[in-house]
Write a protein that holds these residues in place. Structure first.
Motif, PDB file in Angstrom:
ATOM      1  N   ILE A  15     -88.721 -22.492 -64.183  1.00  0.00           N
ATOM      2  CA  ILE A  15     -87.480 -23.220 -64.429  1.00  0.00           C
ATOM      3  C   ILE A  15     -86.722 -22.614 -65.616  1.00  0.00           C
ATOM      4  N   ILE A  16     -87.451 -22.175 -66.618  1.00  0.00           N
ATOM      5  CA  ILE A  16     -86.828 -21.545 -67.791  1.00  0.00           C
ATOM      6  C   ILE A  16     -86.138 -20.249 -67.377  1.00  0.00           C
ATOM      7  N   ILE A  17     -86.828 -19.423 -66.621  1.00  0.00           N
ATOM      8  CA  ILE A  17     -86.270 -18.140 -66.187  1.00  0.00           C
ATOM      9  C   ILE A  17     -85.065 -18.350 -65.272  1.00  0.00           C
ATOM     10  N   LEU A  18     -85.191 -19.257 -64.322  1.00  0.00           N
ATOM     11  CA  LEU A  18     -84.071 -19.512 -63.412  1.00  0.00           C
ATOM     12  C   LEU A  18     -82.855 -20.037 -64.162  1.00  0.00           C
ATOM     13  N   CYS A  19     -83.082 -20.865 -65.158  1.00  0.00           N
ATOM     14  CA  CYS A  19     -81.987 -21.371 -65.979  1.00  0.00           C
ATOM     15  C   CYS A  19     -81.249 -20.220 -66.648  1.00  0.00           C
ATOM     16  N   LEU A  20     -82.000 -19.288 -67.206  1.00  0.00           N
ATOM     17  CA  LEU A  20     -81.385 -18.164 -67.904  1.00  0.00           C
ATOM     18  C   LEU A  20     -80.662 -17.208 -66.954  1.00  0.00           C
ATOM     19  N   LEU A  21     -81.093 -17.173 -65.701  1.00  0.00           N
ATOM     20  CA  LEU A  21     -80.445 -16.307 -64.718  1.00  0.00           C
ATOM     21  C   LEU A  21     -79.299 -17.007 -63.976  1.00  0.00           C
ATOM     22  N   TRP A  22     -79.119 -18.285 -64.221  1.00  0.00           N
ATOM     23  CA  TRP A  22     -78.131 -19.075 -63.474  1.00  0.00           C
ATOM     24  C   TRP A  22     -76.730 -18.463 -63.550  1.00  0.00           C
ATOM     25  N   ASP A  23     -76.298 -18.093 -64.752  1.00  0.00           N
ATOM     26  CA  ASP A  23     -74.926 -17.613 -64.940  1.00  0.00           C
ATOM     27  C   ASP A  23     -74.782 -16.097 -64.971  1.00  0.00           C
ATOM     28  N   ARG A  24     -75.897 -15.401 -65.244  1.00  0.00           N
ATOM     29  CA  ARG A  24     -75.778 -13.942 -65.304  1.00  0.00           C
ATOM     30  C   ARG A  24     -77.133 -13.279 -65.089  1.00  0.00           C
ATOM     31  N   GLU A  25     -77.085 -12.104 -64.522  1.00  0.00           N
ATOM     32  CA  GLU A  25     -78.301 -11.315 -64.321  1.00  0.00           C
ATOM     33  C   GLU A  25     -78.791 -10.812 -65.672  1.00  0.00           C
ATOM     34  N   SER A  26     -80.080 -10.511 -65.719  1.00  0.00           N
ATOM     35  CA  SER A  26     -80.653 -10.048 -66.977  1.00  0.00           C
ATOM     36  C   SER A  26     -81.935  -9.277 -66.689  1.00  0.00           C
ATOM     37  N   ILE A  38     -83.713 -19.559 -78.033  1.00  0.00           N
ATOM     38  CA  ILE A  38     -83.314 -20.905 -77.621  1.00  0.00           C
ATOM     39  C   ILE A  38     -84.363 -21.934 -78.023  1.00  0.00           C
ATOM     40  N   SER A  39     -85.642 -21.555 -77.950  1.00  0.00           N
ATOM     41  CA  SER A  39     -86.718 -22.477 -78.329  1.00  0.00           C
ATOM     42  C   SER A  39     -86.940 -22.507 -79.840  1.00  0.00           C
ATOM     43  N   ARG A  80     -81.602 -11.308 -60.686  1.00  0.00           N
ATOM     44  CA  ARG A  80     -80.532 -12.286 -60.478  1.00  0.00           C
ATOM     45  C   ARG A  80     -81.073 -13.408 -59.595  1.00  0.00           C
ATOM     46  N   ILE A  81     -80.542 -14.583 -59.802  1.00  0.00           N
ATOM     47  CA  ILE A  81     -80.965 -15.746 -59.038  1.00  0.00           C
ATOM     48  C   ILE A  81     -80.316 -15.716 -57.655  1.00  0.00           C
ATOM     49  N   THR A  82     -81.023 -16.209 -56.654  1.00  0.00           N
ATOM     50  CA  THR A  82     -80.493 -16.297 -55.289  1.00  0.00           C
ATOM     51  C   THR A  82     -80.072 -17.740 -55.022  1.00  0.00           C
ATOM     52  N   ASP A  83     -79.441 -17.974 -53.882  1.00  0.00           N
ATOM     53  CA  ASP A  83     -79.077 -19.339 -53.502  1.00  0.00           C
ATOM     54  C   ASP A  83     -80.336 -20.207 -53.373  1.00  0.00           C
ATOM     55  N   SER A  84     -81.402 -19.628 -52.829  1.00  0.00           N
ATOM     56  CA  SER A  84     -82.676 -20.360 -52.727  1.00  0.00           C
ATOM     57  C   SER A  84     -83.207 -20.685 -54.120  1.00  0.00           C
ATOM     58  N   GLY A  85     -82.999 -19.765 -55.051  1.00  0.00           N
ATOM     59  CA  GLY A  85     -83.419 -19.982 -56.429  1.00  0.00           C
ATOM     60  C   GLY A  85     -82.677 -21.136 -57.070  1.00  0.00           C
ATOM     61  N   ARG A  86     -81.400 -21.269 -56.763  1.00  0.00           N
ATOM     62  CA  ARG A  86     -80.605 -22.379 -57.300  1.00  0.00           C
ATOM     63  C   ARG A  86     -81.112 -23.712 -56.758  1.00  0.00           C
ATOM     64  N   THR A  87     -81.435 -23.730 -55.477  1.00  0.00           N
ATOM     65  CA  THR A  87     -81.991 -24.945 -54.858  1.00  0.00           C
ATOM     66  C   THR A  87     -83.343 -25.277 -55.478  1.00  0.00           C
ATOM     67  N   TYR A  88     -84.186 -24.269 -55.619  1.00  0.00           N
ATOM     68  CA  TYR A  88     -85.519 -24.445 -56.209  1.00  0.00           C
ATOM     69  C   TYR A  88     -85.406 -24.953 -57.646  1.00  0.00           C
ATOM     70  N   TYR A  89     -84.471 -24.392 -58.414  1.00  0.00           N
ATOM     71  CA  TYR A  89     -84.245 -24.826 -59.794  1.00  0.00           C
ATOM     72  C   TYR A  89     -83.898 -26.315 -59.833  1.00  0.00           C
ATOM     73  N   ARG A  90     -82.996 -26.744 -58.974  1.00  0.00           N
ATOM     74  CA  ARG A  90     -82.610 -28.164 -58.940  1.00  0.00           C
ATOM     75  C   ARG A  90     -83.815 -29.046 -58.614  1.00  0.00           C
ATOM     76  N   GLU A  91     -84.642 -28.611 -57.667  1.00  0.00           N
ATOM     77  CA  GLU A  91     -85.857 -29.357 -57.308  1.00  0.00           C
ATOM     78  C   GLU A  91     -86.798 -29.462 -58.506  1.00  0.00           C
ATOM     79  N   LYS A  92     -86.981 -28.331 -59.203  1.00  0.00           N
ATOM     80  CA  LYS A  92     -87.882 -28.327 -60.366  1.00  0.00           C
ATOM     81  C   LYS A  92     -87.333 -29.202 -61.495  1.00  0.00           C
ATOM     82  N   CYS A  93     -86.018 -29.282 -61.636  1.00  0.00           N
ATOM     83  CA  CYS A  93     -85.425 -30.171 -62.651  1.00  0.00           C
ATOM     84  C   CYS A  93     -85.715 -31.631 -62.319  1.00  0.00           C
ATOM     85  N   ARG A  94     -85.595 -32.001 -61.047  1.00  0.00           N
ATOM     86  CA  ARG A  94     -85.930 -33.381 -60.641  1.00  0.00           C
ATOM     87  C   ARG A  94     -87.420 -33.650 -60.880  1.00  0.00           C
TER      88      ARG A  94
END
Length: 122
Positions: A15-26, A38-39, A80-94
């Motif tokens: 979830i931490i990694i996906l968050c950091l990749l949400w807006d830009r590749e790295s 950040i921590s 970079r995050i994929t569309d599946s990654g964005r969905t997975y991130y939202r699931e992990k946040c819940r």
């Protein structure tokens, strides 16, 4: 306690990694540096842990890797995050919200008050 143990946070590296990749590749080093900053140095991810997460996330289709710029003769691998990654991130946040709700039921208020006190000095 100077930081978070890897055991305590292991399930949340994705979830931490996906968050950091949400807006830009790295790339790996930059992501590790962001986590540390950040921590506020409370969590310093180990390189092996980071790259294990990259491998797991890529196999799951949550991130993609690609070659980036060359630095000191070595090409960086970017992610970079994929569309599946964005969905997975939202699931992990819940899931995190539910986890926090359950764990907080077992945290005694007096213990957190004691932890907030300054250390005893002699």
């Amino acid at each position: 306690m100077s930081g978070i143990s890897s055991d305590a946070i292991r399930g949340y590296n994705d979830i931490i990694i996906l968050c950091l990749l949400w807006d830009r590749e790295s790339y790996g080093y930059e992501i590790a540096k962001q986590i540390r900053e950040i921590s506020e140095n409370k969590y310093i991810i180990k390189e092996t842990t980071l790259y294990s997460s990259f491998t797991r996330l890529e196999k799951g289709g949550y991130i993609e890797s690609f070659p980036g710029t060359e630095t000191n003769g070595r090409k960086r691998t970017y992610y970079r995050i994929t569309d599946s990654g964005r969905t997975y991130y939202r699931e992990k946040c819940r899931e995190w919200d539910l986890t926090r709700e359950v764990v907080e039921k077992f945290i005694r208020a007096e213990e957190t008050e004691i932890l907030a006190l300054p250390p005893v000095t002699e």
